[in-house]
Design an enzyme around this catalytic site. Sequence first.
Site, mmCIF file in Angstrom:
data_model
loop_
_atom_site.group_PDB
_atom_site.id
_atom_site.type_symbol
_atom_site.label_atom_id
_atom_site.label_comp_id
_atom_site.label_asym_id
_atom_site.label_seq_id
_atom_site.Cartn_x
_atom_site.Cartn_y
_atom_site.Cartn_z
ATOM 1 N N GLU A 62 -55.801 -1.533 64.816
ATOM 2 C CA GLU A 62 -54.915 -0.406 65.127
ATOM 3 C C GLU A 62 -53.989 -0.158 63.947
ATOM 4 O O GLU A 62 -53.727 -1.071 63.166
ATOM 5 C CB GLU A 62 -54.037 -0.750 66.344
ATOM 6 C CG GLU A 62 -54.807 -0.923 67.620
ATOM 7 C CD GLU A 62 -53.959 -1.544 68.730
ATOM 8 O OE1 GLU A 62 -52.713 -1.556 68.622
ATOM 9 O OE2 GLU A 62 -54.562 -2.021 69.701
ATOM 10 N N ASP A 71 -44.796 2.369 61.859
ATOM 11 C CA ASP A 71 -43.521 1.904 61.305
ATOM 12 C C ASP A 71 -42.368 2.535 62.074
ATOM 13 O O ASP A 71 -41.824 3.562 61.684
ATOM 14 C CB ASP A 71 -43.455 2.275 59.822
ATOM 15 C CG ASP A 71 -42.386 1.474 59.100
ATOM 16 O OD1 ASP A 71 -41.782 0.583 59.727
ATOM 17 O OD2 ASP A 71 -42.158 1.748 57.915
ATOM 18 N N TYR A 106 -49.293 0.590 72.743
ATOM 19 C CA TYR A 106 -50.419 -0.167 72.206
ATOM 20 C C TYR A 106 -50.666 -1.526 72.864
ATOM 21 O O TYR A 106 -51.568 -2.251 72.482
ATOM 22 C CB TYR A 106 -50.284 -0.367 70.694
ATOM 23 C CG TYR A 106 -48.897 -0.825 70.238
ATOM 24 C CD1 TYR A 106 -48.381 -2.056 70.610
ATOM 25 C CD2 TYR A 106 -48.134 -0.008 69.413
ATOM 26 C CE1 TYR A 106 -47.136 -2.467 70.193
ATOM 27 C CE2 TYR A 106 -46.878 -0.417 68.984
ATOM 28 C CZ TYR A 106 -46.386 -1.644 69.373
ATOM 29 O OH TYR A 106 -45.160 -2.046 68.962
ATOM 30 N N LYS A 125 -50.129 -6.402 56.234
ATOM 31 C CA LYS A 125 -49.059 -5.551 55.710
ATOM 32 C C LYS A 125 -49.495 -4.928 54.393
ATOM 33 O O LYS A 125 -49.962 -5.632 53.494
ATOM 34 C CB LYS A 125 -47.789 -6.380 55.461
ATOM 35 C CG LYS A 125 -47.195 -6.973 56.730
ATOM 36 C CD LYS A 125 -46.400 -5.959 57.515
ATOM 37 C CE LYS A 125 -44.952 -5.954 57.171
ATOM 38 N NZ LYS A 125 -44.064 -6.819 57.829
ATOM 39 N N CYS A 158 -37.550 11.442 15.115
ATOM 40 C CA CYS A 158 -38.760 10.931 15.752
ATOM 41 C C CYS A 158 -38.929 9.440 15.458
ATOM 42 O O CYS A 158 -38.848 9.027 14.299
ATOM 43 C CB CYS A 158 -39.976 11.704 15.231
ATOM 44 S SG CYS A 158 -41.551 11.007 15.768
ATOM 45 N N CYS A 169 -40.953 16.342 18.724
ATOM 46 C CA CYS A 169 -41.055 16.163 17.284
ATOM 47 C C CYS A 169 -41.880 17.345 16.787
ATOM 48 O O CYS A 169 -42.983 17.570 17.261
ATOM 49 C CB CYS A 169 -41.754 14.839 16.971
ATOM 50 S SG CYS A 169 -42.290 14.734 15.256
ATOM 51 N N CYS A 201 -46.991 14.429 12.028
ATOM 52 C CA CYS A 201 -46.499 13.200 12.661
ATOM 53 C C CYS A 201 -47.687 12.327 13.071
ATOM 54 O O CYS A 201 -48.552 12.769 13.838
ATOM 55 C CB CYS A 201 -45.653 13.542 13.886
ATOM 56 S SG CYS A 201 -45.225 12.106 14.889
#
Length: 667
Positions: free
Chosen positions: A112, A116, A221, A309, A403, A421, A426
């Site tokens: 099942e 929560d 349940y 869990k 940079c 930049c 680069c």
Amino acid sequence: MDKNITDRVRRLRELLDKYNYEYHVLDNPSVPDSEYDRLMQELIELETRYPELVTPDSPTQRVGGEPLKAFKKVTHKTPMLSLSNAFNEGDLRDFDRRVRQAVGDEVSYVCELKIDGLAVSLTYEEGLFVLGATRGDGTTGEDITQNLKTIRSLPLRLKEPVDLEVRGEVYMPRRSFERLNKKREAEGETLFANPRNAAAGSLRQLDPKIAAERQLDIFLYQIGSAPGRALRTHSEGLEWLKALGLKTNPEWRRCATIDDVLDYIDYWTKKRPELAYDIDGIVIKVDDLDQQRRLGFTAKSPRWAIAYKFPAEEVVTTLEDIELTVGRTGVITPTAVLKPVQVAGTTVSRATLHNEDLIREKDIRIGDHVIVHKAGDIIPEVVGVLFDRRTGNEVPYRMPDRCPECEGELVRLEGEVALRCINPKCPAQIREGLIHFVSRNAMNIEGLGEKVITQLFERDLIHDVADLYALKYEDLIKMERMGDKSANNLLAAIAASKENSLERLLFGLGIRYVGEKAAKTLAQAFGHIDRLIAATKEELLAVDEVGEKMADSIRTFFDNPDCLALIDELKAHGVNMAYKGPAPSDESAADSPFNGKTVVLTGKLEAMSRGEAQKEIERRGGKVTGSVSRKTDLVIAGSDAGSKLSKARELGVEVWDEARFLEALKS
Ligand code: IVH
């Protein structure tokens, strides 16, 4: 008392209960809300005129009653135990082994969803709801009958006049939670952290009117006691609860083996985000009640059940440093370097901080204790700081103005949060561009990962993407961890990529605003790169999905002589420049009635399992989801379809039966 009046009151209650059940338990109303409201009004008027006709199970009594001074204590007839936990496959296999050792190999389980919320116990006497209690410490809880009565899916009278003590979980659906927090925000009240806390806060209200506004819901349940009712299995019990009018969760399954249990867990680990409510795990119970009795209890929990869990998705760790990375387009992204920590099953040591504004807004400092969040496969993120754990030694962060890779100037373009930049030479940008070019959705050169590219680049063996096609065996074999076989495989993969259809190259070139989808559209529309290069802005705009920004960006790219030279070089290496048309499988997907559709499967199919049906739909370009919403395009209903089918009808979603589905698969 006039018999006509008592009859009318009885009839009104019957109808209201029926409509309420259809709406809140079956999720399938048969009359509009206005009809319900009209009958309710009539009943309220009659009960006001003849108070002696009011009964505790009258639908008018859901939000009756004055605020309480305090909750009464309730001692549970049998203690409300909790479950022992499992965190991984090993724990579950151990559980299965223990169970089979005690009762033999003929075991089946019921799985099942672990809702929560908050555990509650409901007591019915001769079918009438008389008491609802919180779990408390397991032995003594609090009488929250008034608040529980406000839950519309909770029947005030069962469909049979039985004595029953039943357990379940009160929860707040995600949508109600969002609505509640929005309202609280507007009213300047503090927000609830999650639906569970909101549900707990609502059940603790002494005034049932507040609880009534909170839109709580419940799943039952577990049977606590049902004197005189001989049940053989837990699953039979769940069916019975449902038949009594109680709301049970429809997703439970019987599993014949622990491997089936693991499959169920896998399935829900993935599907979890699609549920309308939060779950924090899966509960596994031995189905046979006789076996349950033989297994018995430890001091704290039953031996016949266990709770798997899900891994925690949010944890706290220390932020040790902030590093900057330069992306392909020069965007500078700050990354948190974290003290390594387990989140959702993997070790996390870095998390994105997105941009400078975010660091400032959240006041994130080096040395802070931070909350790290990871949802599903998504990249970990720093959610916030634990200010209470500051010592004063934390260091605020300042973005540099140069940079970190090339010392080039960093600028913030108008309307953008990102720092960039802007130096086209680069090295970080070039390296990232190379990595993008070879990546899976671009040229898809297998064996050329980030590490190899970086090495090749740092050793000056490649400067641009055309250089990849000039690489030789002697170059590759010098790389770290590169053997004879992988070098040859890599050369073969590079050679094979020359045959790719045009859209891969277009996407790989990294023209701004040209994503994977646009690359495909452009390749289809122009057929060859030369025609694209020659296209005017107007011709580009004439293509569906190409807007102003993209058209300008494409022109800028192909007007740049360096870019044209690069294309020529690629041509010289024999890289294909033409669109080769969709692969046959994509073509069939394109014509399929499932292409681009969101589909929900429900009920039992005769010809195949749901998993197989899902694969067939996905192969044809469709997406299969678990629950029906406004986004659903199509519902395929096998036999015994339940609430999903009703929901589809309610929302006017197209519904097909199995025959129609099989027909569509053939076409
Ligand atoms: S059975 C003795 N089934 O999880 C067995 N519990 O530690 C009673 N929960 O306190 C629990 N969904 O609040 C069971 N389908 C489910 C559940 C469930 C959520 C909660 C319940 C319980 C805790 C177990």
